[in-house]
Design a protein around this motif. Structure first.
Motif, PDB file in Angstrom:
ATOM      1  N   ALA A 145       0.865  -1.181   0.000  1.00 32.30           N
ATOM      2  CA  ALA A 145       0.000   0.000   0.000  1.00 32.30           C
ATOM      3  C   ALA A 145       0.901   1.231   0.000  1.00 32.30           C
ATOM      4  O   ALA A 145       1.049   1.944   1.003  1.00 32.30           O
ATOM      5  CB  ALA A 145      -0.921   0.001   1.224  1.00 32.30           C
ATOM      6  N   GLY A 146       1.561   1.442  -1.131  1.00 29.92           N
ATOM      7  CA  GLY A 146       2.515   2.528  -1.244  1.00 29.92           C
ATOM      8  C   GLY A 146       2.878   2.753  -2.701  1.00 29.92           C
ATOM      9  O   GLY A 146       2.407   2.050  -3.597  1.00 29.92           O
ATOM     10  N   ASP A 147       3.738   3.740  -2.952  1.00 31.62           N
ATOM     11  CA  ASP A 147       4.131   4.106  -4.308  1.00 31.62           C
ATOM     12  C   ASP A 147       5.647   4.355  -4.342  1.00 31.62           C
ATOM     13  O   ASP A 147       6.160   5.163  -3.563  1.00 31.62           O
ATOM     14  CB  ASP A 147       3.379   5.382  -4.726  1.00 31.62           C
ATOM     15  N   HIS A 148       6.359   3.647  -5.208  1.00 35.85           N
ATOM     16  CA  HIS A 148       7.815   3.781  -5.298  1.00 35.85           C
ATOM     17  C   HIS A 148       8.492   3.527  -3.946  1.00 35.85           C
ATOM     18  O   HIS A 148       9.443   4.212  -3.566  1.00 35.85           O
ATOM     19  CB  HIS A 148       8.216   5.186  -5.775  1.00 35.85           C
ATOM     20  N   ILE A 149       8.037   2.534  -3.199  1.00 30.76           N
ATOM     21  CA  ILE A 149       8.585   2.295  -1.865  1.00 30.76           C
ATOM     22  C   ILE A 149      10.044   1.858  -1.953  1.00 30.76           C
ATOM     23  O   ILE A 149      10.408   0.957  -2.716  1.00 30.76           O
ATOM     24  CB  ILE A 149       7.755   1.233  -1.116  1.00 30.76           C
ATOM     25  N   GLU A 150      10.884   2.510  -1.134  1.00 33.34           N
ATOM     26  CA  GLU A 150      12.313   2.226  -1.078  1.00 33.34           C
ATOM     27  C   GLU A 150      12.604   1.431   0.195  1.00 33.34           C
ATOM     28  O   GLU A 150      12.515   1.973   1.302  1.00 33.34           O
ATOM     29  CB  GLU A 150      13.104   3.545  -1.067  1.00 33.34           C
ATOM     30  N   PRO A 151      12.951   0.154   0.083  1.00 31.66           N
ATOM     31  CA  PRO A 151      13.208  -0.643   1.286  1.00 31.66           C
ATOM     32  C   PRO A 151      14.437  -0.143   2.036  1.00 31.66           C
ATOM     33  O   PRO A 151      15.416   0.303   1.435  1.00 31.66           O
ATOM     34  CB  PRO A 151      13.431  -2.053   0.733  1.00 31.66           C
ATOM     35  N   GLY A 152      14.376  -0.195   3.370  1.00 31.70           N
ATOM     36  CA  GLY A 152      15.529   0.186   4.170  1.00 31.70           C
ATOM     37  C   GLY A 152      15.655   1.680   4.353  1.00 31.70           C
ATOM     38  O   GLY A 152      14.696   2.359   4.721  1.00 31.70           O
ATOM     39  N   VAL A 153      16.834   2.222   4.078  1.00 34.68           N
ATOM     40  CA  VAL A 153      17.164   3.616   4.363  1.00 34.68           C
ATOM     41  C   VAL A 153      17.378   4.384   3.054  1.00 34.68           C
ATOM     42  O   VAL A 153      18.043   3.895   2.143  1.00 34.68           O
ATOM     43  CB  VAL A 153      18.431   3.697   5.232  1.00 34.68           C
ATOM     44  N   SER A 154      16.824   5.598   2.998  1.00 34.57           N
ATOM     45  CA  SER A 154      16.964   6.465   1.822  1.00 34.57           C
ATOM     46  C   SER A 154      17.925   7.597   2.157  1.00 34.57           C
ATOM     47  O   SER A 154      17.697   8.352   3.106  1.00 34.57           O
ATOM     48  CB  SER A 154      15.604   7.037   1.423  1.00 34.57           C
ATOM     49  N   ILE A 155      18.994   7.723   1.382  1.00 31.22           N
ATOM     50  CA  ILE A 155      20.099   8.636   1.686  1.00 31.22           C
ATOM     51  C   ILE A 155      20.214   9.716   0.619  1.00 31.22           C
ATOM     52  O   ILE A 155      20.096   9.433  -0.581  1.00 31.22           O
ATOM     53  CB  ILE A 155      21.425   7.858   1.766  1.00 31.22           C
TER      54      ILE A 155
END
Length: 288
Positions: A59-69
């Motif tokens: 239930a999301g859009d362009h989800i980035e797993p983990g950490v976004s830097i």
């Protein structure tokens, strides 16, 4: 074993911080069906979406797993994006998780984030704006016996573990799926594939399921047919590109799971061998 110039590839520091998710005054995103939705998207720390999880159904859009830097300085962020390679060591420099180590899982164009995997206990101790250093290592890697194949965006030590076979002047590499060029969308036409990604379009659910693309996981290797990423991203009959799934499926037209390029050739010198476990998590054994 493949002959490379690994002894001449430079390792250099790049750095950013955990980037807060962004929104506009209107929180709605419009799906390819014309439905306005309010959903989580890029940025921050994503606690419950992991490397190896399905890239679909969230239930999301362009989800980035983990950490976004990201780095606040645009020129420095461009270097962070261009030099960070999948498999590179990432180390937390500040906050309660200081000293924790993980690794890069991809770079996401448009939002211009570097993505990194860390253990759950380390994620719980992290905060937005914690500083993260990456030992950037991989750009400039060459295959000495295959000058027409370009390698990019992948740590040399990870690349050499990929169970690549040399057969009749070609390289065979395990991949989870093969993607026809007509499904490649957002990011097509970019001037360089040394940074960011481009998306597999998924609005045609019947086509996606028929090709087995709906089973893709974060970190999976895929083969892109008739796709040349040597000097940008475009269609070229016979060209082959290998990439890694770095973000989730998307609701927007022309978008879908993002693919960061790791190998490309203008000629059919790369062949994909279908293996369900062809995922970067299989090859990275670093204790994190």
């Amino acid at each position: 074993m493949l002959k490379t110039n690994i002894d001449r590839v430079v390792m250099q520091s790049v750095q950013g911080k955990i980037h807060h998710p962004l929104s506009t005054s209107s929180p709605y995103r419009i799906s390819h069906e014309g439905v306005p939705l309010v959903l989580p998207a890029t940025g921050g720390i994503t606690y419950n979406v992991k490397l190896g999880d399905s890239a679909f159904g969230w239930a999301g859009d362009h989800i980035e797993p983990g950490v976004s830097i990201k780095n606040d300085n645009s020129s420095e962020n461009a270097a962070l994006m261009a030099l960070s390679c999948i498999g590179n060591e990432a180390r937390v420099l500040s906050g309660d998780a200081k000293g924790a180590k993980g690794f890069v899982t991809g770079t996401h164009g448009g939002i211009d984030h570097v993505l990194a995997y860390f253990k759950q206990e380390d994620l719980e101790n992290m905060g937005v704006e914690d500083k993260i250093l990456i030992k950037a290592y991989g750009q400039g890697l060459k295959l000495l016996d295959y000058p027409e194949i370009t390698v990019m965006n992948i740590d040399p030590n990870l690349f050499l573990k990929l169970e690549i076979e040399e057969v009749n002047g070609k390289l065979r590499i395990p991949v989870v799926a093969k993607v026809p060029a007509y499904l490649m969308g957002s990011g097509i036409g970019s001037s360089s594939a040394y940074s960011g990604d481009y998306d597999i379009m998924t609005a045609d659910e019947k086509e996606i399921k028929g090709l087995g693309i709906d089973k893709l996981k974060f970190g999976d290797f895929v083969l892109l047919e008739d796709c040349d990423n040597t000097f940008g991203r475009g269609f070229l009959k016979g060209a082959v590109t290998i990439g890694v799934v770095i973000h989730s499926d998307c609701i927007k037209m022309g978008h879908g799971p993002g693919i960061t390029t790791v190998m490309t050739s203008k000629k059919p010198l790369i062949e994909g061998i279908i293996k369900e476990d062809a995922n970067i998590s299989k090859f990275i054994t670093r204790d994190i």
